[in-house]
Design an enzyme around this catalytic site. Structure first.
Site, PDB file in Angstrom:
ATOM      1  N   THR A   1      -5.934   2.688  -6.823  1.00 28.31           N
ATOM      2  CA  THR A   1      -7.225   2.608  -6.153  1.00 28.31           C
ATOM      3  C   THR A   1      -8.031   3.849  -6.494  1.00 28.31           C
ATOM      4  O   THR A   1      -7.565   4.973  -6.287  1.00 28.31           O
ATOM      5  CB  THR A   1      -7.041   2.482  -4.634  1.00 28.31           C
ATOM      6  OG1 THR A   1      -6.352   1.255  -4.344  1.00 28.31           O
ATOM      7  CG2 THR A   1      -8.377   2.466  -3.912  1.00 28.31           C
TER       8      THR A   1
ATOM      9  N   TYR B   1      -2.421   5.323  -4.078  1.00 28.12           N
ATOM     10  CA  TYR B   1      -3.488   6.280  -3.814  1.00 28.12           C
ATOM     11  C   TYR B   1      -3.111   7.587  -4.500  1.00 28.12           C
ATOM     12  O   TYR B   1      -1.947   8.002  -4.441  1.00 28.12           O
ATOM     13  CB  TYR B   1      -3.652   6.521  -2.305  1.00 28.12           C
ATOM     14  CG  TYR B   1      -4.451   5.474  -1.585  1.00 28.12           C
ATOM     15  CD1 TYR B   1      -5.765   5.187  -1.949  1.00 28.12           C
ATOM     16  CD2 TYR B   1      -3.903   4.788  -0.497  1.00 28.12           C
ATOM     17  CE1 TYR B   1      -6.504   4.227  -1.269  1.00 28.12           C
ATOM     18  CE2 TYR B   1      -4.641   3.828   0.193  1.00 28.12           C
ATOM     19  CZ  TYR B   1      -5.936   3.559  -0.203  1.00 28.12           C
ATOM     20  OH  TYR B   1      -6.670   2.614   0.467  1.00 28.12           O
TER      21      TYR B   1
ATOM     22  N   SER C   1       0.811  -1.210   0.000  1.00 28.81           N
ATOM     23  CA  SER C   1       0.000   0.000   0.000  1.00 28.81           C
ATOM     24  C   SER C   1       0.849   1.267   0.000  1.00 28.81           C
ATOM     25  O   SER C   1       1.938   1.304   0.593  1.00 28.81           O
ATOM     26  CB  SER C   1      -0.908   0.001   1.234  1.00 28.81           C
ATOM     27  OG  SER C   1      -1.587   1.236   1.381  1.00 28.81           O
TER      28      SER C   1
ATOM     29  N   LYS D   1      -8.416  -0.614  -9.255  1.00 31.73           N
ATOM     30  CA  LYS D   1      -9.149  -1.225  -8.141  1.00 31.73           C
ATOM     31  C   LYS D   1     -10.235  -0.282  -7.619  1.00 31.73           C
ATOM     32  O   LYS D   1      -9.979   0.891  -7.383  1.00 31.73           O
ATOM     33  CB  LYS D   1      -8.182  -1.563  -7.003  1.00 31.73           C
ATOM     34  CG  LYS D   1      -8.851  -2.177  -5.767  1.00 31.73           C
ATOM     35  CD  LYS D   1      -7.802  -2.528  -4.721  1.00 31.73           C
ATOM     36  CE  LYS D   1      -8.439  -3.138  -3.475  1.00 31.73           C
ATOM     37  NZ  LYS D   1      -9.116  -2.105  -2.651  1.00 31.73           N
TER      38      LYS D   1
END
Length: 385
Positions: free
Chosen positions: A180, A154, A132, A257
């Protein structure tokens, strides 16, 4: 919880021995789902809620599990299968299972060894580990510990920082990029609000420059410090033009995603995505979204052969993996169960969980007459029992 404190640290564990884990003698439970209770016993209540909880009334969180349970698979018989293969092609290569470890933030909340331990377990299992943007260990250290590493991005307000993260992911040897797209703002997660949840001092957003995560550590009653932090650093206006910008700047397989509407899946494929991940963020974003598995067949039908389709949200067993395959998915992401296993047993716990998942999938393939995951995509399903 009103403020950041060591009460969030899993302090009951002894410090890991140099070069080893304190959980080497970990005895696994009978099934993947059992890890949850083992984790609940050792985790502070606020950390359990942070990971287990969803947004709003948690209706979408509950819907993920209920919808998967309603998917019945029609087994084939007399197929002569007794030792099915479990390997499958996913973006970037062929792996031991049609499974990747989902991107999950701040894994040192669960265990002192954090992301490197879970990445190492994924390496041992032969599956990709998705690291992440908000990992509590830098990309480079995770890549050094794991096998195939995918980087989850992100979209940040600072475009220069996005470019820097992308360069670091390339340099670290990541083999795929997952962006994402369902977090313009963080969903209102009421457990965290009620707990006044904030990160403890030892857990940081290790990929961000020093000080960029200060807001996540500032506990305030009735406020999620993590939500305040993401609100300050995430860019809410992510667009198709941004996705095209990203596609132009990476040669890596690109996964998008957070897709639920088939129209968005088609658009992502047209922009150049190699895969879409059908996901409602584990019930943690828009509370009112459908269960991911409920819309999976529509997305598969819409994209056809344009790109791969993976399923995320609610996977808890090898049978669930088979259900996803039978509904047309190429593979799945597995999240919370692996965090529970990490909490309960560190790297050894995570390895045990992935071993159990492989055994459950192998049993499911055998019982439905499938020689491999590709054959499972030809199974028929019924909804409702």
């Amino acid at each position: 919880m009103a403020e950041s404190s060591d009460s969030l640290v899993v302090a009951s564990r002894p410090a890991p021995a140099a070069g080893g884990s304190t959980t080497a003698g970990f005895v696994p439970p009978a099934c993947l789902a059992d890890f949850a209770e083992l984790a609940r016993v050792v985790l502070p209540a606020e950390v359990w809620d942070f990971v287990a909880g969803g947004s709003g009334t948690e209706s979408t969180l509950a819907a993920n599990r209920a919808a998967l349970d309603r998917v019945a698979v029609l087994p084939r018989v007399l197929t002569g299968v007794d030792r099915p293969r479990t390997d499958a092609a996913l973006p970037g290569g062929t792996y031991a299972l049609p499974v990747a470890v989902a991107p999950m933030a701040y894994q040192k909340l669960l265990h002192p060894d954090g992301e490197p331990a879970l990445a190492a377990a994924a390496r041992a299992a032969g599956v990709p580990y998705v690291t992440s943007t908000l990992s509590s260990t830098p990309i480079e250290e995770i890549a050094a510990a794991g096998g195939p590493i995918w980087f989850q991005l992100y979209w940040l307000r600072d475009r220069g920082l996005v470019a820097d993260l992308l360069a670091r992911a390339h340099a670290a040897g990541c083999t795929a990029l997952m962006v994402t797209v369902d977090v313009p703002v963080l969903g209102r997660r009421l457990r965290d609000v009620r707990n006044g949840f904030a990160l403890p001092p030892h857990v940081t957003a290790a990929n961000l420059p020093a000080g960029r995560d200060d807001l996540a550590h500032q506990g305030t009653p009735g406020v999620s410090a993590v939500a305040v932090h993401t609100g300050a650093v995430f860019a809410p206006a992510l667009s198709w033009a941004d996705l095209a910008w990203l596609r132009e700047r990476t040669p890596l397989p690109l996964l998008v995603k957070g897709v639920l509407d088939p129209r968005d899946a088609v658009r992502a494929a047209e922009v150049g995505a190699d895969a879409v991940v059908v996901s409602n963020h584990g019930g943690r974003q828009f509370d009112g979204a459908p269960a991911s598995v409920a819309v999976l067949p529509d997305v598969v039908a819409a994209v056809g052969e344009r790109c791969a389709v993976l399923l995320d949200s609610g996977i808890r067993s090898g049978t669930d993996v088979l259900r996803a395959l039978a509904l047309g998915a190429t593979g799945v992401l597995v999240g919370r169960p692996l965090l529970w296993a990490l909490a309960a047993g560190g790297q050894a716990g995570a390895e045990a969980a992935l071993t159990l998942l492989a055994a459950e999938l192998r049993d499911a393939l055998t019982l439905t007459g499938c020689a491999d995951p590709a054959a499972a995509r030809h199974l028929r399903t019924r909804t409702g029992g």
